[in-house]
Structure formats: structure tokens, C-alpha cells
Design an enzyme around this catalytic site. Structure first.
Site, short mmCIF file in Angstrom:
data_model
loop_
_atom_site.label_atom_id
_atom_site.label_comp_id
_atom_site.label_asym_id
_atom_site.label_seq_id
_atom_site.Cartn_x
_atom_site.Cartn_y
_atom_site.Cartn_z
N GLU A 90 0.82 -1.21 0.00
CA GLU A 90 0.00 0.00 0.00
C GLU A 90 0.86 1.27 0.00
O GLU A 90 0.60 2.22 -0.74
CB GLU A 90 -0.93 -0.01 1.22
CG GLU A 90 -1.66 1.29 1.48
CD GLU A 90 -2.60 1.71 0.37
OE1 GLU A 90 -3.05 2.87 0.39
OE2 GLU A 90 -2.89 0.88 -0.53
N HIS A 138 2.58 1.89 -3.30
CA HIS A 138 1.60 2.46 -4.23
C HIS A 138 1.44 3.96 -4.00
O HIS A 138 1.37 4.74 -4.95
CB HIS A 138 0.25 1.75 -4.04
CG HIS A 138 -0.82 2.28 -4.94
ND1 HIS A 138 -2.01 2.79 -4.46
CD2 HIS A 138 -0.90 2.39 -6.30
CE1 HIS A 138 -2.75 3.20 -5.47
NE2 HIS A 138 -2.11 2.96 -6.58
N HIS A 173 -21.77 -7.37 -16.64
CA HIS A 173 -20.44 -7.10 -17.21
C HIS A 173 -20.12 -8.10 -18.32
O HIS A 173 -19.58 -7.72 -19.37
CB HIS A 173 -19.40 -7.19 -16.10
CG HIS A 173 -17.99 -7.00 -16.56
ND1 HIS A 173 -17.54 -5.84 -17.15
CD2 HIS A 173 -16.91 -7.83 -16.53
CE1 HIS A 173 -16.26 -5.95 -17.45
NE2 HIS A 173 -15.85 -7.16 -17.09
N HIS A 232 -6.02 -8.30 -16.97
CA HIS A 232 -7.30 -7.79 -17.45
C HIS A 232 -7.40 -6.28 -17.23
O HIS A 232 -7.87 -5.55 -18.11
CB HIS A 232 -8.43 -8.52 -16.72
CG HIS A 232 -9.74 -8.44 -17.43
ND1 HIS A 232 -9.92 -8.86 -18.73
CD2 HIS A 232 -10.97 -7.99 -17.03
CE1 HIS A 232 -11.18 -8.69 -19.10
NE2 HIS A 232 -11.83 -8.15 -18.07
#
Length: 405
Positions: free
Chosen positions: A113, A116, A296, A365
């Protein structure tokens, strides 16, 4: 005894900015060194492209952070238990990890975290530098009486405002405890940031001599339509991921042994609610997760077909341009990218379903979605409608205005 920690602790802000400067310093030095002999336009173009590349990497690392459940690795913002790094919060993290060994707070998740956040701050610093340099060059050009710059300074300024908004959504992601609407907006905001930087990079290429591709009005309208469809699909995909609805349908092409499984669209698409809960605090039904996943999937079929059709039409237009007097290499290249990314998304999306949501496929993805945004933005920014580039014809003079001999 572990002290209570406020959700917002602005004490480590200076340290976080310092880490951002350290992260940004390397790319800045590299750009200046590689383009020391070039002019301002060359350096700005190189810095914009490099910032675009690092933002793409940041989107991927953000997906990795979310998919490894590291978003709450440091449950306050912008530091970690009031410290600039997890190293200073060793006692607090150890206590949380001892209480919940597989919970949201562990040493590994805390470092993911915070890395990031460091990378995001570094990108923010690069965008600040880009904004300052663009404004400085614009003012210098105005004093010298030169023409309009390749990129108006309003573009990097809008990008800077947007990245600050992204920082706010990143903070709310933590302090609102992975609130699905906030996390989805944060994901979408990262892709909008990619589009803003990509549009500026293309403008620099056009100023450097890249000829825009000429498209018929129908084909260009189709390009805009597919871009809008991809934007909707990205939002739907973000909603699937942030609600952890990927495994609601663990088979393909059917879902739960049916072509139309039981779904609760109202619960599934109630936007303002906490993770896994309805607005009244009760748990959402599994049928709601099924609805999120299946919508989706169904829309993915339409997007895949639209991308294939667009790629085919762009390829045909490029081939015709190459056979004529024009240069269709840009159109052919964009067509190949779109076709390849459509197949990539189909393969990675299918892998998420049938392989049980493996981490590499999930990150791939998200990366494919980000690449689609970049390619479509590039195609839109580097093309013009045919009637927009044709010279305007003057009306023929009326013979009634002249005397008859």
C-alpha cells in the site's frame, strides 16, 4: 498498548512528498540527459510520454494493490499509523497481524500500500513539473511573439487538478474502508488520467510532423461510439472487482448452470452502500453479485464485437489510403492494436472465470483495459474527419452580377 490512530494524519505529508520527489527525480534526470540537445518541445514531449508510461504502471500496481487486499494495509492516510513508512509502524502492524493473520493489515500488505502511495506521489510530482514547464514555455513564446504552442497549458493544468482529485479518492478509498463506489471512481479516474496524458502526447507528435489520419465521418463516429462503450465496460468491470463479484459465475458460457441465472439488479446496482452491505446495513444477496458479474459479461460480448468491427474498418481504411495517395500506416497500426487487445481482454477475462480469479490474469485484465483506453484516445487524437481537413471551397460567382455584352 496500541494507541488509536486518526484516519487522516497529515503529519507524514512532508515525508510522502519527499518520497514522491525521490521517485520522480530519476525519470526527470533521464529525460534531461536523453534530450539535452533538443529544444523545449522535444523535452516536453519526452516528459509527457514518460509520465504516461509511469501512470500506466501505476494503474497496474493499483490493481495489484486492490487484488492482493492491500488497500487497507495501512488503515490511515497518508502515512502508516502516523509514520512515513511501515518500518516506523512495526509494533502496530505486528499487533494487527497477530490478531488477524490473514486480515487486511499485515507487514507485506502495508508495504504494498505505501509503495503504491509513493509511486502515485511521484507521478503527481512529474505532472507538477510538466505543468510548470508548459506554462513557462507558453509565456516565453507569447513574449517572443511566436505562434501557439503544441499543447495549451490548460491541458497539463487540468491534468494536475485531476491527479489531485485522484489523490483525494485514494485517501477516501482507505478512510471509507473500500467503499465500492469510491474504489470504482478511483479506478476510472486513473484511466481518465491516462487519456489526458495520451492526448497531450499525441499533440506533441502532431506538432513534430505526424500527419493526422483522415477518417470518414461515419468511421470517426464509430470510433467515438466504441470509446464510449469501452468506458461503460470499464466502469462495469470496476464494479465487479470492487464488489468481489468475479466468482459469482465460475463457469463459461453459462452462469450457475443457466443462461439466465437468478439475479437481483436492484441490490447489485445500488451504488451508495458499503462493501457487501445494503443501505440498511443488511448483507446483500448472492443474486446481487450474480447480477453485477453477468451484466459485465453480457456487455463484454457487445464490446468485443464492436472492437472487432472497428478494427476491421480501420484496417480497410488504412489499406485504401496506402493504395492511394495517403499514408494509412497509422490506421493499420491502430487496427492491429485494437484487435489484439480485444483478444487479450477476452482471454484474460475468461481466465479469471474458469481459473478462479488468479492474480496474473486479474492484473492482465486491468492492464488490457488501460491499454484500450490509451489506444482509443490515441486514435481519436491522431485522426480527423475527412470534411474537417478538406479545403473549404469558395462559392461560384453569380453571373447575374455581371452585365451581359
Amino acid at each position: 498498548m496500541i494507541r488509536e490512530q486518526a484516519l487522516y494524519d497529515l503529519g507524514p505529508v512532508a515525508w510522502l512528498m519527499l518520497m514522491g520527489i525521490v521517485v520522480a527525480l530519476g525519470p526527470l534526470v533521464w529525460v534531461l540527459w536523453r534530450n539535452c540537445g533538443g529544444g523545449t518541445l522535444v523535452r516536453l514531449q519526452a516528459l509527457t510520454v514518460l509520465t504516461l508510461f509511469l501512470t500506466f504502471d501505476l494503474v497496474l500496481f493499483g490493481a495489484f494493490t486492490r487484488l492482493t487486499d492491500s488497500g487497507l494495509g495501512c488503515p490511515d492516510w497518508p502515512g502508516c499509523y502516523g509514520n512515513a513508512s511501515p518500518a516506523g509502524a512495526h509494533a502496530e502492524i505486528s499487533a494487527a497481524q497477530l490478531a488477524q493473520p490473514t486480515g487486511p493489515v499485515t507487514h507485506g500488505k502495508a508495504w504494498v500500500e505505501m509503495v503504491h502511495r509513493y509511486l502515485a506521489t511521484g507521478v503527481g510530482v512529474l505532472i507538477i513539473v510538466l505543468t510548470v514547464l508548459t506554462w513557462t514555455g507558453w509565456r516565453r513564446a507569447r513574449r517572443a511573439g511566436q505562434g501557439a504552442p503544441a499543447v495549451h497549458p490548460g491541458w497539463p493544468l487540468a491534468t494536475l487538478v485531476w491527479v489531485c482529485l485522484q489523490g483525494a479518492f485514494g485517501a477516501w478509498t482507505v478512510t471509507w474502508k473500500l467503499f465500492p463506489a469510491i474504489v470504482t471512481a478511483h479506478l476510472i479516474g486513473g484511466l481518465v488520467l491516462l487519456a489526458l496524458l495520451c492526448a497531450q502526447a499525441v499533440r506533441y507528435r502532431l506538432a513534430a510532423g505526424l500527419a493526422p489520419a483522415v477518417l470518414g465521418r461515419g468511421l470517426r463516429m464509430g470510433l467515438w461510439t466504441v470509446a464510449a462503450m469501452v468506458a461503460v465496460q470499464v466502469a462495469l468491470g470496476g464494479w465487479v472487482s470492487t464488489n468481489y463479484a468475479v466468482l459469482a459465475c465460475a463457469e463459461f458460457p453459462t452462469c450457475q448452470g443457466s443462461w439466465w441465472p437468478r439475479m437481483d439488479f436492484h441490490q447489485g446496482f445500488t451504488v451508495w452502500r458499503h462493501l457487501g452491505l445494503q443501505p440498511d446495513g443488511s448483507a446483500i444477496h448472492f443474486e446481487a453479485l450474480t447480477a453485477i458479474h453477468y451484466v459485465h459479461r453480457l456487455f463484454a460480448y457487445a464490446v468485443f464485437a464492436a472492437l472487432g468491427l472497428l478494427a476491421w474498418r480501420l484496417h480497410r481504411a488504412g489499406v485504401r489510403a496506402r493504395q492511394g495517395a495517403g499514408d494509412g500506416r497509422l490506421l493499420v497500426r491502430q487496427a492491429r492494436w485494437l484487435a489484439g487487445l480485444a483478444l487479450w481482454q477476452a482471454a484474460s477475462g475468461l481466465s479469471n472465470v474458469v481459473l478462479g480469479w488468479p492474480l496474473p490474469a486479474a492484473v492482465a485484465h486491468t492492464g488490457g483495459a488501460a491499454a484500450l483506453v490509451v489506444v482509443l484516445t490515441w486514435a481519436l487524437a491522431a485522426s480527423r474527419a475527412a470534411d474537417a481537413v478538406q479545403p473549404r471551397r469558395m462559392p461560384a460567382p453569380s453571373l447575374s452580377r455581371f452585365p451581359v455584352p
